[in-house]
Design an enzyme around this catalytic site. Structure first.
Site, PDB file in Angstrom:
ATOM      1  N   SER A 143       0.857  -1.186   0.000  1.00 38.33           N
ATOM      2  CA  SER A 143       0.000   0.000   0.000  1.00 38.33           C
ATOM      3  C   SER A 143       0.890   1.232   0.000  1.00 38.33           C
ATOM      4  CB  SER A 143      -0.872   0.019   1.261  1.00 38.33           C
ATOM      5  OG  SER A 143      -1.410   1.318   1.459  1.00 38.33           O
ATOM      6  N   TYR A 156      -1.861  -1.694   9.845  1.00 38.24           N
ATOM      7  CA  TYR A 156      -2.108  -2.030   8.430  1.00 38.24           C
ATOM      8  C   TYR A 156      -0.857  -1.768   7.599  1.00 38.24           C
ATOM      9  CZ  TYR A 156      -4.051  -1.583   3.694  1.00 38.24           C
ATOM     10  OH  TYR A 156      -4.287  -1.709   2.346  1.00 38.24           O
TER      11      TYR A 156
HETATM   12  P1  NDP Z   1     -11.887  -5.231  -1.069  1.00 39.54           P
HETATM   13  O1  NDP Z   1     -12.265  -5.182   0.371  1.00 39.54           O
HETATM   14  O2  NDP Z   1     -12.711  -4.468  -2.071  1.00 39.54           O
HETATM   15  O3  NDP Z   1     -11.828  -6.759  -1.550  1.00 39.54           O
HETATM   16  C1  NDP Z   1     -11.116  -7.665  -0.784  1.00 39.54           C
HETATM   17  C2  NDP Z   1     -11.057  -9.007  -1.461  1.00 39.54           C
HETATM   18  O4  NDP Z   1     -10.197  -9.848  -0.663  1.00 39.54           O
HETATM   19  C3  NDP Z   1     -12.401  -9.710  -1.548  1.00 39.54           C
HETATM   20  O5  NDP Z   1     -12.441 -10.447  -2.746  1.00 39.54           O
HETATM   21  C4  NDP Z   1     -12.375 -10.651  -0.341  1.00 39.54           C
HETATM   22  O6  NDP Z   1     -13.130 -11.837  -0.518  1.00 39.54           O
HETATM   23  C5  NDP Z   1     -10.908 -11.004  -0.287  1.00 39.54           C
HETATM   24  N1  NDP Z   1     -10.459 -11.459   1.025  1.00 39.54           N
HETATM   25  C6  NDP Z   1     -10.533 -10.796   2.213  1.00 39.54           C
HETATM   26  N2  NDP Z   1     -10.007 -11.564   3.204  1.00 39.54           N
HETATM   27  C7  NDP Z   1      -9.615 -12.724   2.614  1.00 39.54           C
HETATM   28  C8  NDP Z   1      -9.038 -13.908   3.097  1.00 39.54           C
HETATM   29  N3  NDP Z   1      -8.756 -14.070   4.394  1.00 39.54           N
HETATM   30  N4  NDP Z   1      -8.781 -14.923   2.221  1.00 39.54           N
HETATM   31  C9  NDP Z   1      -9.077 -14.784   0.903  1.00 39.54           C
HETATM   32  N5  NDP Z   1      -9.634 -13.665   0.389  1.00 39.54           N
HETATM   33  C10 NDP Z   1      -9.893 -12.666   1.236  1.00 39.54           C
HETATM   34  O7  NDP Z   1     -10.357  -4.765  -1.123  1.00 39.54           O
HETATM   35  P2  NDP Z   1      -9.519  -3.999  -2.280  1.00 39.54           P
HETATM   36  O8  NDP Z   1      -9.870  -4.561  -3.586  1.00 39.54           O
HETATM   37  O9  NDP Z   1      -9.621  -2.548  -2.057  1.00 39.54           O
HETATM   38  O10 NDP Z   1      -8.019  -4.401  -1.865  1.00 39.54           O
HETATM   39  C11 NDP Z   1      -7.232  -5.331  -2.579  1.00 39.54           C
HETATM   40  C12 NDP Z   1      -5.795  -5.225  -2.091  1.00 39.54           C
HETATM   41  O11 NDP Z   1      -5.296  -3.907  -2.354  1.00 39.54           O
HETATM   42  C13 NDP Z   1      -5.616  -5.440  -0.573  1.00 39.54           C
HETATM   43  O12 NDP Z   1      -4.438  -6.178  -0.331  1.00 39.54           O
HETATM   44  C14 NDP Z   1      -5.485  -4.031  -0.030  1.00 39.54           C
HETATM   45  O13 NDP Z   1      -4.777  -3.991   1.174  1.00 39.54           O
HETATM   46  C15 NDP Z   1      -4.734  -3.368  -1.169  1.00 39.54           C
HETATM   47  N6  NDP Z   1      -4.862  -1.925  -1.202  1.00 39.54           N
HETATM   48  C16 NDP Z   1      -6.076  -1.325  -1.417  1.00 39.54           C
HETATM   49  C17 NDP Z   1      -6.185   0.050  -1.439  1.00 39.54           C
HETATM   50  C18 NDP Z   1      -7.498   0.737  -1.638  1.00 39.54           C
HETATM   51  O14 NDP Z   1      -7.549   1.974  -1.481  1.00 39.54           O
HETATM   52  N7  NDP Z   1      -8.572   0.055  -1.995  1.00 39.54           N
HETATM   53  C19 NDP Z   1      -5.007   0.904  -1.265  1.00 39.54           C
HETATM   54  C20 NDP Z   1      -3.772   0.169  -1.058  1.00 39.54           C
HETATM   55  C21 NDP Z   1      -3.719  -1.180  -1.037  1.00 39.54           C
HETATM   56  P3  NDP Z   1     -14.714 -11.940  -0.111  1.00 39.54           P
HETATM   57  O15 NDP Z   1     -15.459 -11.163  -1.161  1.00 39.54           O
HETATM   58  O16 NDP Z   1     -14.990 -13.396  -0.167  1.00 39.54           O
HETATM   59  O17 NDP Z   1     -14.837 -11.315   1.236  1.00 39.54           O
END
Ligand code: NDP
Length: 248
Positions: A143, A156
């Site tokens: 991030s 985080y």
């Molecule tokens: P979302 O919350 O929109 O989506 C998260 C996804 O991860 C979902 O598909 C969820 O599955 C899945 N997930 C959560 N926990 C688990 C787990 N224990 N095992 C398997 N799958 C899991 O997140 P984003 O798309 O925003 O984030 C994606 C990545 O980008 C993350 O690593 C985040 O830290 C990083 N990031 C995001 C930013 C942002 O501003 N959005 C900024 C910087 C980094 P389900 O639908 O089944 O719950």
């Protein structure tokens, strides 16, 4: 593309947000995609259907990345059904909607962030280290908060800093296998993870931090991942690419 030689990509957390955009982008680029999810089977099925509608192939596989046995089973299933794994996109991650200062952060919050963001990335990287095809790619998720260090994000951002460190070391450990290991570090991106729990004022303030003056979109981030996964990214190794409109 010859189906025997079709490359296979596992995208963790691909049921929603950035992961869903990555899965669809890689599907369009000809990879057979494993759409991993934690609990949202219906959303994962929609992503698989969208890839199929575009002429690609994909399967949905449930696995909590925090669980080492589940991650082993995820790779087992990918190989059993699709024959191989070439690309691992370690996108699954969590961020609590409430962001207390470090001094007010509970043990449960700390433990869950470490379990999913850090141990989860470790679990998948460990499997990839022995099970990826020669010439494969690992793309981890950090991030831009590792750079901005905003108050409220101590734990985080710490999990993501650790992922960046593991990225660089695993890249060195893959010597001889032709496998690159990189990380993408998005800035604020319009998904539930970022938007949930924030006021419109906070969202506007964070959107304005980048000189490009907007939030990132999941497709912006998927483009960076596709670059690292594809032939044009071949010489990038052990790096973290901040995809954030210039915020930091
Ligand atoms: P979302 O919350 O929109 O989506 C998260 C996804 O991860 C979902 O598909 C969820 O599955 C899945 N997930 C959560 N926990 C688990 C787990 N224990 N095992 C398997 N799958 C899991 O997140 P984003 O798309 O925003 O984030 C994606 C990545 O980008 C993350 O690593 C985040 O830290 C990083 N990031 C995001 C930013 C942002 O501003 N959005 C900024 C910087 C980094 P389900 O639908 O089944 O719950």
């Amino acid at each position: 593309m010859n189906s025997k030689q079709q490359q296979v990509a596992i995208v963790t957390g691909a049921s929603r947000g950035i992961g869903a955009a990555i899965a669809q982008r890689l599907g369009r680029e000809g990879y057979a995609v494993v759409v991993n999810y934690a609990g949202n089977a219906a959303e994962a099925a929609r992503v698989v259907q969208a890839i199929a509608d575009g002429g690609g192939s994909a399967i949905a596989v449930q696995a909590d990345v925090a669980d080492p046995a589940a991650v082993r089973a995820l790779f087992d299933q990918a190989i059993a059904q699709l024959g191989r794994v070439d690309v691992l996109v370690n996108n699954a991650g969590i961020m609590p909607p409430q962001l207390p200062a470090l001094a007010d952060t509970g043990d449960d919050t700390f433990d869950r962030l470490v379990a999913v963001n850090l141990k989860g990335s470790f679990n998948t990287m460990r499997e990839a280290g022995t099970r990826l095809q020669h010439g494969g790619r690992v793309i981890n998720f950090s991030s831009s908060l590792v750079g901005t260090r905003l108050p409220g994000y101590a734990v985080y951002a710490a999990t993501k800093a650790a992922v960046e460190t593991m990225t660089n070391i695993l890249a060195k450990e893959m010597r001889g296998k032709g496998i690159t290991v990189n990380a993408v570090a998005p800035g604020p991106t319009a998904t539930a993870l970022f938007l949930d729990g924030k006021t419109p004022e906070t969202i506007a303030r964070l959107s304005a931090m980048a000189p490009l003056e907007r939030l990132g979109t999941p497709d912006d981030i998927a483009a960076a991942v596709a670059f690292l996964a594809g032939p044009d990214g071949a010489w990038i190794n052990g790096q973290t690419l901040r995809a954030n409109g210039g915020m930091v």
